[in-house]
Enzyme design. Sequence first.
Site, PDB file in Angstrom:
ATOM      1  CG  ASP A 102      -1.395  10.158   2.075  1.00 39.71           C
ATOM      2  OD1 ASP A 102      -1.765  11.224   1.547  1.00 39.71           O
ATOM      3  OD2 ASP A 102      -1.190   9.114   1.429  1.00 39.71           O
TER       4      ASP A 102
ATOM      5  CG  ASN B 148       6.564   1.575  -4.551  1.00 38.77           C
ATOM      6  OD1 ASN B 148       5.403   1.985  -4.586  1.00 38.77           O
ATOM      7  ND2 ASN B 148       7.418   1.960  -3.613  1.00 38.77           N
TER       8      ASN B 148
ATOM      9  CG  HIS C  76       3.132   3.910  -2.903  1.00 36.86           C
ATOM     10  ND1 HIS C  76       4.253   4.330  -3.581  1.00 36.86           N
ATOM     11  CD2 HIS C  76       2.270   4.959  -2.947  1.00 36.86           C
ATOM     12  CE1 HIS C  76       4.067   5.568  -4.022  1.00 36.86           C
ATOM     13  NE2 HIS C  76       2.865   5.970  -3.649  1.00 36.86           N
TER      14      HIS C  76
ATOM     15  CD  GLU D 239       6.614   3.837   0.062  1.00 33.88           C
ATOM     16  OE1 GLU D 239       6.458   3.135  -0.962  1.00 33.88           O
ATOM     17  OE2 GLU D 239       6.914   5.039   0.010  1.00 33.88           O
TER      18      GLU D 239
END
Length: 247
Positions: free
Chosen positions: A70, A138, A140, A145
């Site tokens: 990314d 979380n 990800h 996400e």
Amino acid sequence: MTKAQFQVFSSPEFVAQAVASHIAEVVRARPQTVLGLATGKTFVSIYEALVRVSAETGLSFAEASSFNLDEYVGLPVGHSASFRRYMEEHFFRHVDLPADRALLPEAGDDAEAACSAYEAAIAARGGVDVQLLGIGRNGHIGFNEPGSAFDGRTQVARLTPSTIAANTSDFPPGEVPPPEAITMGIGTILDAHAIVLVATGAAKAEALARAFLAPMDVDCPASALQQHAHVTVFCDEAAFAGMGPKA
């Protein structure tokens, strides 16, 4: 029961050494390896260890290629918090990986076109051989996400407030991360021939357990890795604590 293989170590330092040794073995066995690379605090020590292995053993990356997961959208070229800058500082400038084969997403003026171009570049190299991944609190992976589709391709992702908060310390005082990033989609990640997931620290224990012990759920993007036949998890005892004795 998850199909993933777990390698558990007593400390993050031993995790870093083990991951670096694993990647070195892959590149020695196949010099033309296509690496999928990740960034973040977890990977600083991994790249340091891999650079050290390269220097001490003569390991060459001259025939290899790499694709990073990314990159932020909208950061100026050379910004201190860009993932390109991170990779240059921690890995690229220290090894002989050719610059034209060390690729990150680049949004430019047309982010959607950049996503398609990145997918095409990965395909042109025959796909990623080994994909490095971290895992967020979380769940990800990359910047996928909670709620991300498991078949998603490289795309522009909107970051959650928790992810922005977690990454703010990487930016100069007074700056916050951009709200968007280009990321390999979960489907793109799952196309890799093998996946190496790295998790260290007690803060990652819950996410790791959700990813591999609970049913697959888009609310935990890393749980998509249950679909993959060749996942190896390198973690320390603190991150593994939620997995139980028979994981």
